[in-house]
Structures are given as structure tokens and as C-alpha cells.
Design a protein around this motif. Structure first.
Motif, PDB file in Angstrom:
ATOM      1  N   CYS A 179      22.659  -0.294  -9.714  1.00 13.35           N
ATOM      2  CA  CYS A 179      21.963  -1.277  -8.873  1.00 13.35           C
ATOM      3  C   CYS A 179      20.501  -0.886  -8.702  1.00 13.35           C
ATOM      4  CB  CYS A 179      22.664  -1.395  -7.521  1.00 13.35           C
ATOM      5  SG  CYS A 179      22.862   0.167  -6.644  1.00 13.35           S
ATOM      6  N   VAL A 180      20.259   0.400  -8.526  1.00 13.87           N
ATOM      7  CA  VAL A 180      18.889   0.876  -8.345  1.00 13.87           C
ATOM      8  C   VAL A 180      18.080   0.630  -9.625  1.00 13.87           C
ATOM      9  CG1 VAL A 180      17.442   2.860  -7.790  1.00 13.87           C
ATOM     10  CG2 VAL A 180      19.708   2.659  -6.770  1.00 13.87           C
ATOM     11  N   ALA A 181      18.730   0.913 -10.757  1.00 13.91           N
ATOM     12  CA  ALA A 181      18.029   0.804 -12.040  1.00 13.91           C
ATOM     13  C   ALA A 181      17.579  -0.621 -12.332  1.00 13.91           C
ATOM     14  CB  ALA A 181      18.932   1.304 -13.161  1.00 13.91           C
ATOM     15  N   ILE A 182      18.280  -1.589 -11.792  1.00 13.34           N
ATOM     16  CA  ILE A 182      17.997  -2.982 -12.177  1.00 13.34           C
ATOM     17  C   ILE A 182      17.224  -3.749 -11.115  1.00 13.34           C
ATOM     18  CG2 ILE A 182      20.053  -4.172 -11.265  1.00 13.34           C
ATOM     19  CD1 ILE A 182      20.347  -5.324 -14.143  1.00 13.34           C
ATOM     20  N   CYS A 183      17.066  -3.176  -9.934  1.00 13.40           N
ATOM     21  CA  CYS A 183      16.398  -3.878  -8.828  1.00 13.40           C
ATOM     22  C   CYS A 183      14.929  -4.149  -9.197  1.00 13.40           C
ATOM     23  CB  CYS A 183      16.478  -3.038  -7.555  1.00 13.40           C
ATOM     24  SG  CYS A 183      15.645  -3.815  -6.149  1.00 13.40           S
ATOM     25  N   PRO A 184      14.487  -5.403  -9.106  1.00  8.36           N
ATOM     26  CA  PRO A 184      13.099  -5.703  -9.524  1.00  8.36           C
ATOM     27  C   PRO A 184      12.060  -5.447  -8.440  1.00  8.36           C
ATOM     28  CG  PRO A 184      14.239  -7.730  -8.960  1.00  8.36           C
ATOM     29  CD  PRO A 184      15.234  -6.612  -8.738  1.00  8.36           C
ATOM     30  N   THR A 185      12.488  -5.083  -7.237  1.00  6.97           N
ATOM     31  CA  THR A 185      11.540  -4.807  -6.145  1.00  6.97           C
ATOM     32  C   THR A 185      11.858  -3.426  -5.552  1.00  6.97           C
ATOM     33  OG1 THR A 185      12.916  -5.682  -4.364  1.00  6.97           O
ATOM     34  CG2 THR A 185      11.593  -7.285  -5.580  1.00  6.97           C
ATOM     35  N   GLY A 186      11.351  -3.158  -4.372  1.00  2.00           N
ATOM     36  CA  GLY A 186      11.616  -1.865  -3.727  1.00  2.00           C
ATOM     37  C   GLY A 186      12.815  -1.903  -2.793  1.00  2.00           C
ATOM     38  N   ALA A 187      13.716  -2.864  -2.980  1.00  3.39           N
ATOM     39  CA  ALA A 187      14.883  -2.957  -2.086  1.00  3.39           C
ATOM     40  C   ALA A 187      15.830  -1.779  -2.274  1.00  3.39           C
ATOM     41  CB  ALA A 187      15.617  -4.271  -2.322  1.00  3.39           C
ATOM     42  N   LEU A 188      15.948  -1.309  -3.517  1.00  6.25           N
ATOM     43  CA  LEU A 188      16.833  -0.179  -3.809  1.00  6.25           C
ATOM     44  C   LEU A 188      16.014   0.911  -4.474  1.00  6.25           C
ATOM     45  CD1 LEU A 188      19.793  -2.230  -5.324  1.00  6.25           C
ATOM     46  CD2 LEU A 188      19.620  -1.344  -3.007  1.00  6.25           C
ATOM     47  N   LEU A 196       0.826  -1.218   0.000  1.00  7.12           N
ATOM     48  CA  LEU A 196       0.000   0.000   0.000  1.00  7.12           C
ATOM     49  C   LEU A 196       0.853   1.257   0.000  1.00  7.12           C
ATOM     50  CD1 LEU A 196      -2.908  -0.750   2.491  1.00  7.12           C
ATOM     51  CD2 LEU A 196      -3.085  -0.331   0.054  1.00  7.12           C
ATOM     52  N   THR A 197       1.956   1.204   0.716  1.00 13.59           N
ATOM     53  CA  THR A 197       2.778   2.410   0.836  1.00 13.59           C
ATOM     54  C   THR A 197       4.157   2.245   0.191  1.00 13.59           C
ATOM     55  OG1 THR A 197       3.445   1.627   3.009  1.00 13.59           O
ATOM     56  CG2 THR A 197       1.690   3.294   2.939  1.00 13.59           C
ATOM     57  N   CYS A 198       4.424   1.091  -0.401  1.00 14.53           N
ATOM     58  CA  CYS A 198       5.749   0.867  -1.005  1.00 14.53           C
ATOM     59  C   CYS A 198       5.920   1.756  -2.233  1.00 14.53           C
ATOM     60  CB  CYS A 198       5.923  -0.601  -1.392  1.00 14.53           C
ATOM     61  SG  CYS A 198       7.521  -0.923  -2.174  1.00 14.53           S
ATOM     62  N   HIS A 199       7.048   2.444  -2.293  1.00 15.02           N
ATOM     63  CA  HIS A 199       7.328   3.348  -3.403  1.00 15.02           C
ATOM     64  C   HIS A 199       7.353   2.612  -4.747  1.00 15.02           C
ATOM     65  CE1 HIS A 199       9.087   6.702  -5.562  1.00 15.02           C
ATOM     66  NE2 HIS A 199      10.041   5.905  -6.002  1.00 15.02           N
ATOM     67  N   ALA A 204       5.671  10.479  -5.592  1.00 11.03           N
ATOM     68  CA  ALA A 204       4.555  10.158  -6.496  1.00 11.03           C
ATOM     69  C   ALA A 204       4.489   8.656  -6.680  1.00 11.03           C
ATOM     70  CB  ALA A 204       4.752  10.828  -7.855  1.00 11.03           C
ATOM     71  N   ARG A 205       3.288   8.162  -6.923  1.00  7.67           N
ATOM     72  CA  ARG A 205       3.151   6.747  -7.234  1.00  7.67           C
ATOM     73  C   ARG A 205       3.671   6.506  -8.638  1.00  7.67           C
ATOM     74  NH1 ARG A 205       0.715   4.113  -2.989  1.00  7.67           N
ATOM     75  NH2 ARG A 205       2.210   2.626  -3.809  1.00  7.67           N
ATOM     76  N   LYS A 206       4.089   5.286  -8.905  1.00  7.45           N
ATOM     77  CA  LYS A 206       4.723   4.978 -10.202  1.00  7.45           C
ATOM     78  C   LYS A 206       3.813   5.305 -11.377  1.00  7.45           C
ATOM     79  CE  LYS A 206       8.662   3.298  -8.762  1.00  7.45           C
ATOM     80  NZ  LYS A 206       9.957   3.877  -9.130  1.00  7.45           N
ATOM     81  N   TRP A 207       2.499   5.041 -11.195  1.00 12.76           N
ATOM     82  CA  TRP A 207       1.581   5.262 -12.314  1.00 12.76           C
ATOM     83  C   TRP A 207       1.218   6.739 -12.510  1.00 12.76           C
ATOM     84  CZ3 TRP A 207       0.706   2.192  -8.046  1.00 12.76           C
ATOM     85  CH2 TRP A 207      -0.135   2.716  -7.063  1.00 12.76           C
ATOM     86  N   GLU A 208       1.624   7.578 -11.574  1.00 16.22           N
ATOM     87  CA  GLU A 208       1.356   9.020 -11.727  1.00 16.22           C
ATOM     88  C   GLU A 208       2.490   9.727 -12.459  1.00 16.22           C
ATOM     89  OE1 GLU A 208      -1.102   9.983  -7.622  1.00 16.22           O
ATOM     90  OE2 GLU A 208       1.077   9.975  -7.568  1.00 16.22           O
ATOM     91  N   ILE A 209       3.585   9.011 -12.650  1.00 21.91           N
ATOM     92  CA  ILE A 209       4.777   9.641 -13.229  1.00 21.91           C
ATOM     93  C   ILE A 209       4.754   9.561 -14.748  1.00 21.91           C
ATOM     94  CG2 ILE A 209       7.281   9.370 -13.466  1.00 21.91           C
ATOM     95  CD1 ILE A 209       7.350   8.664 -10.494  1.00 21.91           C
ATOM     96  N   GLU A 210       4.988  10.708 -15.369  1.00 21.15           N
ATOM     97  CA  GLU A 210       5.099  10.735 -16.831  1.00 21.15           C
ATOM     98  C   GLU A 210       6.575  10.626 -17.193  1.00 21.15           C
ATOM     99  OE1 GLU A 210       4.314  13.808 -20.559  1.00 21.15           O
ATOM    100  OE2 GLU A 210       3.948  14.469 -18.503  1.00 21.15           O
ATOM    101  N   LYS A 211       6.896   9.709 -18.091  1.00 18.60           N
ATOM    102  CA  LYS A 211       8.292   9.526 -18.517  1.00 18.60           C
ATOM    103  C   LYS A 211       8.522  10.325 -19.800  1.00 18.60           C
ATOM    104  CE  LYS A 211       9.560   6.252 -15.510  1.00 18.60           C
ATOM    105  NZ  LYS A 211       9.708   4.837 -15.625  1.00 18.60           N
ATOM    106  N   VAL A 212       9.519  11.198 -19.776  1.00 18.01           N
ATOM    107  CA  VAL A 212       9.825  12.024 -20.945  1.00 18.01           C
ATOM    108  C   VAL A 212      11.269  11.762 -21.354  1.00 18.01           C
ATOM    109  CG1 VAL A 212       9.930  14.367 -21.875  1.00 18.01           C
ATOM    110  CG2 VAL A 212       8.236  13.800 -20.116  1.00 18.01           C
ATOM    111  N   ARG A 213      11.458  11.148 -22.527  1.00 16.39           N
ATOM    112  CA  ARG A 213      12.808  10.818 -22.979  1.00 16.39           C
ATOM    113  C   ARG A 213      13.573  12.097 -23.331  1.00 16.39           C
ATOM    114  NH1 ARG A 213      15.029   6.334 -25.636  1.00 16.39           N
ATOM    115  NH2 ARG A 213      13.536   5.143 -24.441  1.00 16.39           N
ATOM    116  N   THR A 214      14.793  12.195 -22.844  1.00 17.41           N
ATOM    117  CA  THR A 214      15.598  13.369 -23.156  1.00 17.41           C
ATOM    118  C   THR A 214      17.075  12.994 -23.212  1.00 17.41           C
ATOM    119  OG1 THR A 214      15.934  15.707 -22.577  1.00 17.41           O
ATOM    120  CG2 THR A 214      15.967  14.141 -20.772  1.00 17.41           C
ATOM    121  N   THR A 215      17.905  13.970 -23.560  1.00 12.35           N
ATOM    122  CA  THR A 215      19.349  13.761 -23.621  1.00 12.35           C
ATOM    123  C   THR A 215      19.985  14.492 -22.451  1.00 12.35           C
ATOM    124  OG1 THR A 215      19.228  13.658 -26.023  1.00 12.35           O
ATOM    125  CG2 THR A 215      21.397  14.055 -25.076  1.00 12.35           C
TER     126      THR A 215
END
Ligand code: FES
Length: 352
Positions: free
Chosen positions: A197-206, A101-104, A215-226
Motif C-alpha cells: 500500500c505504501v509503495a503505490i500511494c500517490p500522495t503522502g497518505a502512506l 513545505l514539510t510533507c515527506h 531526507a527530502r525525496k530529491w536528496e535520496i540516491e536510489k541504488v538498485r540491489t538484490t
């Protein structure tokens, strides 16, 4: 390249020799879950959630570490396969905090996804669960080892992708833990905070400290940039929520850098909303910087350059550009100097 043809869930599929059963199954459109597998890393075959049935084999096989061979007959969703996967998930969930419920990470967690898919709930076995303290000594990374499923992706990314080997498995059995040498805080280790390590962690460990609880994951808009920090041109996704950049996530599909990033690119975008940023030109008047309009500032620069050129000649002026500008900006700068000012005195910070 020689190929092999096998049957997956009744469907024939041809793959290059050396392809794993997992990759062949995916190619055939089958759903096979994975936790420890990553196409860019070595394959430990550790989690066993990718098991499948292979005709003639005595046991279920881990598909990510089994080569597809000619004539192989594979079933990816038999009752035995599903039961094995459920048991693995039950074992993991019984040593996992029940705080979805509260896990990032909720909404972007493989353990959560698979538990939902297989309708697995905690409490099947009971028993002891870890109660590690939250580790937030690192400036950018928060580690919650209670949520670690020991897939080992983080330590393989650290060693195989970054060449650092800062973390590894320590202790034995139930006490096994991913940690630094001598189990010291990350801040006291040789970690350079690249965040792989953070980028590849499949859970909320990192998790990334800056984004935690924003913000919850589904509220975040991903915008590709350089990335604006240097001339390498790494691509990543800005995480935007309500018009604010919360942080970045690397993207394996980036042609320049894949998931790899440096500490500045991954954790340094907070400058975007820094109140100390200049948002308007400043002109020094009577020893003090005062805000001006762009028209006034550009008129002043043009008149000063004209004055110097008239008095000392074109070659008395030089321009130094930056790798943080776009190629187009840098092109315009040198063009302006050569065609407008009449000098070849141009240089670039990335040349040194
Ligand atoms: Fe195959 Fe973990 S994904 S063993």
C-alpha cells in the motif's frame, strides 16, 4: 493480434484491440494525468482526472476505462478537458493539508505535480476538510488519512496483488475513508506489513516510518540491489542519503518481484547500520571471543580443517551454505568442499 487505428491530438496511432484510450494516448506521446489508474490493478475509473474529449461523445470520457476503437478521434488537452482536470484538483486540494513545505512526500507526489502543472491552488471552494489523527500504530507504516485522495490503489494492491483485503473503503460521502474492518488501528488488523500500500500511494497518505523526516525525496540516491534475506532474489532500490541506507523502495521494473516485497525485504534493512553487527572475525580464546585479523582467522580455520581431515578423513567434514549468499559464493563453497576437502557433504538452508 488485431489492431485499431485512432487519432490522438491529430496524430494517428495503431494499438492492439482492447487497448484503452489512455494507453493509446500515451503511446501517441500525449500527456494524460492519472491518479487511480495502475497498469497492474483493476480499473475503477474513480478519479476522472484522465478525462479526454472523444469526437461524437456527449461528455468527456475517462480514458483509462474506455477502449480505443477504430477511427476514434481523441483530444487530450482541449479547454473543456483542462477545466475538468483543474476542477478535480481544486476539489482534492480543498480537502488536503497545505503542508507541502514539510510533507515527506514532496517531490514524489502526483497531486503536487499535477497542481503545479495545471497551476491549481487551494481555496477554490473552501468548505470542510478532514482532521483525522495521524495513525502510527503499525511498526513500519504511518497513515495520514488527511492526505488520502481516495484513489483506492492501496486497497486494490492489498486485495489483488497480496490477496489480503485488509483495508477497504468505509463510510459514505464526505466521510468515506480507507480503513480496516471496523475502523480498527492497522496494528490490530490482519495486516502483515508487506508495504504494498505504501509503495503505490500517490500522495503522502502512506509513508514508511523509518524514512519519515530523514531526507527530502530529491536528496535520496536510489541504488538498485538484490535483497539479501532469502534466495528469491527480489530487486529493489536502496534509499541512500549521505552514505546511509535509510530504507528501500520497490521498483515496478524489477524482473523478479516488480513492486511486491515481503516485510523483511521492505522494512528490514536497518540491520545495515546496526552497531551490533560483526565487522571483524572473532576467535574464542580462553572462553572469550576476541577480535582478530582475517589472516589469523582464516589460518586457524585452515589448520583446524587440515587437522580434522588428517585424523578422521574428508567425510568427517561437512559444509552448510546459505541462501543469503550469492550464487557465486555458494558455488565456491561447494567447489572448495569437493575439490579442496574431498567430500560431497554440502547442503544449503534453502533445500529444507
Ligand atoms: Fe482514469 Fe482515475 S485515472 S479515472
Amino acid at each position: 493480434m488485431p489492431t485499431v487505428t485512432l487519432t490522438v491530438d491529430g496524430k494517428q496511432v495503431s494499438v492492439p484491440k482492447g487497448t484503452t484510450v489512455l494507453e493509446a494516448a500515451w503511446k501517441a506521446g500525449a500527456f494524460v494525468p492519472t491518479l487511480c489508474h495502475d497498469p497492474e490493478l483493476t480499473k475503477p475509473g474513480a478519479c476522472r482526472i484522465c478525462v479526454v474529449e472523444v469526437k461524437g461523445a456527449r461528455n468527456l470520457v475517462a480514458s483509462c476505462v474506455t477502449d480505443a476503437v477504430e477511427g476514434m478521434v481523441v483530444e487530450t488537452a482541449t479547454p473543456a478537458v483542462v477545466e475538468a482536470r483543474k476542477t478535480i484538483l481544486e476539489l482534492l486540494l480543498d480537502n488536503h493539508p497545505e503542508d507541502c513545505l514539510t510533507c515527506h512526500q514532496a517531490g514524489d507526489c502526483k497531486l503536487q505535480d499535477y497542481a503545479y502543472f495545471y497551476n491549481v491552488k487551494p481555496g477554490a471552494f473552501g468548505g470542510e476538510a478532514h482532521k483525522y489523527d495521524l495513525e502510527d500504530d503499525n511498526l513500519f507504516i504511518v497513515r495520514n488519512m488527511n492526505k488520502c485522495i481516495l484513489c483506492g490503489k492501496c486497497l486494490r494492491a492489498c486485495e489483488e496483488k497480496q490477496g489480503r483485503a485488509v483495508i477497504d473503503f468505509a463510510y459514505r460521502g464526505f466521510k468515506t475513508k480507507v480503513t480496516t474492518a471496523m475502523d480498527k488501528p492497522l496494528a490490530d488488523s490482519v495486516c502483515v506489513s508487506c508495504g504494498s500500500c505504501v509503495a503505490i500511494c500517490p500522495t503522502g497518505a502512506l509513508t514508511e516510518k523509518a524514512m519519515l523526516g530523514k531526507a527530502r525525496k530529491w536528496e535520496i540516491e536510489k541504488v538498485r540491489t538484490t535483497c539479501p534475506f532469502c534466495g528469491v532474489g527480489c530487486n529493489f532500490d536502496l534509499n541512500v542519503h549521505q552514505g546511509k541506507v535509510l530504507g528501500v523502495t520497490s521498483n515496478a521494473a524489477s524482473p523478479t518481484n516488480g513492486r511486491d516485497m515481503c516485510v523483511k525485504g521492505r522494512f528490514g534493512v536497518d540491520y545495515v547500520h546496526n552497531p551490533n553487527r560483526l565487522t571483524t572475525p572473532l576467535i574464542k580464546k580462553n572462553g572469550q571471543f576476541v577480535e582478530s585479523s582475517w589472516e589469523e582467522a582464516l589460518d586457524l580455520v585452515a589448520s583446524k580443517l587440515g587437522e580434522i581431515k588428517g585424523k578422521y578423513g574428508s567425510d568427517s567434514i561437512a559444509a552448510l551454505s546459505s541462501a543469503r549468499c550469492t550464487n557465486e559464493d555458494n558455488f565456491v563453497m561447494q567447489k572448495f568442499m569437493r575439490a579442496g576437502i574431498g567430500t560431497n557433504n554440502v547442503d544449503h538452508c534453502a533445500r529444507t
